[in-house]
Design an enzyme around this catalytic site. Structure first.
Site, mmCIF file in Angstrom:
data_model
loop_
_atom_site.group_PDB
_atom_site.id
_atom_site.type_symbol
_atom_site.label_atom_id
_atom_site.label_comp_id
_atom_site.label_asym_id
_atom_site.label_seq_id
_atom_site.Cartn_x
_atom_site.Cartn_y
_atom_site.Cartn_z
ATOM 1 C CE LYS A 47 39.418 46.766 33.374
ATOM 2 N NZ LYS A 47 38.377 47.860 33.721
ATOM 3 C CG PHE A 119 30.606 44.532 28.225
ATOM 4 C CD1 PHE A 119 30.263 43.059 28.748
ATOM 5 C CD2 PHE A 119 31.277 45.687 28.682
ATOM 6 C CE1 PHE A 119 30.797 43.614 30.317
ATOM 7 C CE2 PHE A 119 31.321 46.348 29.951
ATOM 8 C CZ PHE A 119 30.551 45.038 30.312
ATOM 9 N NE ARG A 189 37.909 37.757 39.058
ATOM 10 C CZ ARG A 189 37.795 39.037 38.840
ATOM 11 N NH1 ARG A 189 38.138 39.776 38.570
ATOM 12 N NH2 ARG A 189 36.895 39.269 39.938
ATOM 13 C CE LYS A 195 41.641 42.548 36.041
ATOM 14 N NZ LYS A 195 41.182 43.514 37.807
#
Length: 282
Positions: A47, A119, A189, A195
């Site tokens: 991350k 990404f 989301r 994460k």
């Protein structure tokens, strides 16, 4: 000078097209990892602690939709294919990345330290497994050292995931991301993107400055902040003396850390981390 810089920041955050929700890119956002998730379904990457960058095929934009004034050489030769990534200045250098990305007159020397860590390909249409192969080929074709495809790997177990997380954090990284291989690129989301961090953090909007008492008399004692759910709470820990003398502007977004939530959903042991200058103020 401090007041002038705050006014300049507010102008950057509110006057540009991205301040309107309709102009913000429809980005894939992450949920928080939960033990027991099926890791075999996911790719794992670091991350990167930078500024979310969305290349729409013509210009770079922030998560909120503001145009990023990158030097012409930085994006020269980029394809018209949209790319989702992170503008990153290196581990532990979030402030530098944020400062560089928000300048309306680009600092060439600062941009030489930046990388665009790609990404995802939002318009590809295939699964992430398929997008990943296309992404690596696209970045290789760009052939610029400051444009890099985010390395992805698989992990076999929760123990392996936690071991990788600890190694990454000890090396100065922020955490890990899990991306479901079979998922399409969908805005919002979900568990398609997850994460993994050693602590929980999220954002809230500043509603008011609450006056300090005792040694903080005459300065900000706490922020009254509002969560996306509409719930409000006092955020009083984690501030430096400078933060209390020059608190984040009302309407801006701040990141805070916390350890779990109370029954009503409010965070426990919340502590201020930083202002999110890549998220438009109200």
């Amino acid at each position: 000078m401090r007041r002038r810089s705050c006014l300049a920041w507010l102008a950057w955050a509110t006057a540009l097209p991205g301040a309107r929700a309709a102009d913000a890119p429809a980005l894939l956002l992450a949920n928080v990892h939960r033990p027991g998730m099926p890791l075999a379904d996911y790719w794992v990457s670091e991350k990167y602690d930078g500024v979310r960058g969305y290349w729409d095929g013509q210009v770079l934009r922030t998560r909120g939709g503001e145009t990023i004034a990158a030097p012409a050489w930085f994006t020269a030769g980029w394809p018209d294919t949209p790319m989702d990534g992170e503008l990153w200045a290196g581990r532990g250098r979030f402030s530098q990345a944020q400062s560089t990305a928000r300048q309306q007159q680009p600092d060439d020397a600062a941009w030489r330290q930046m990388r665009f860590m790609v990404f995802d390909l939002p318009r590809h249409g295939g699964t992430f497994d398929e997008r990943l192969a296309a992404l690596n080929a696209l970045v290789a074709g760009i052939g610029q050292p400051w444009v890099q495809a985010v390395p992805q790997q698989r992990v076999a177990s929760d123990a392996a995931l936690q071991s990788l997380l600890q190694r990454t954090v000890r090396a100065g990284g922020e955490g890990l991301m899990l991306h479901r291989g079979a998922s399409l690129y969908r805005s919002g989301r979900s568990d398609d993107l997850v994460k993994v961090k050693t602590h929980e953090d999220t954002e809230a909007r500043v509603v008011a400055h609450l006056p300090g008492k005792g040694r903080h008399a005459g300065r900000m004692g706490a922020l009254l902040v509002e969560m996306p759910s509409g719930q409000r709470f006092r955020l009083g820990a984690g501030f430096t003396e400078a933060d209390r003398s020059h608190p984040p502007p009302v309407g801006s977004w701040v990141t805070y850390r916390y350890r779990g939530t109370h029954g009503g959903g409010l965070p426990r042991f919340a502590s201020f981390v930083r202002v999110r200058e890549d998220m438009p103020a109200r």
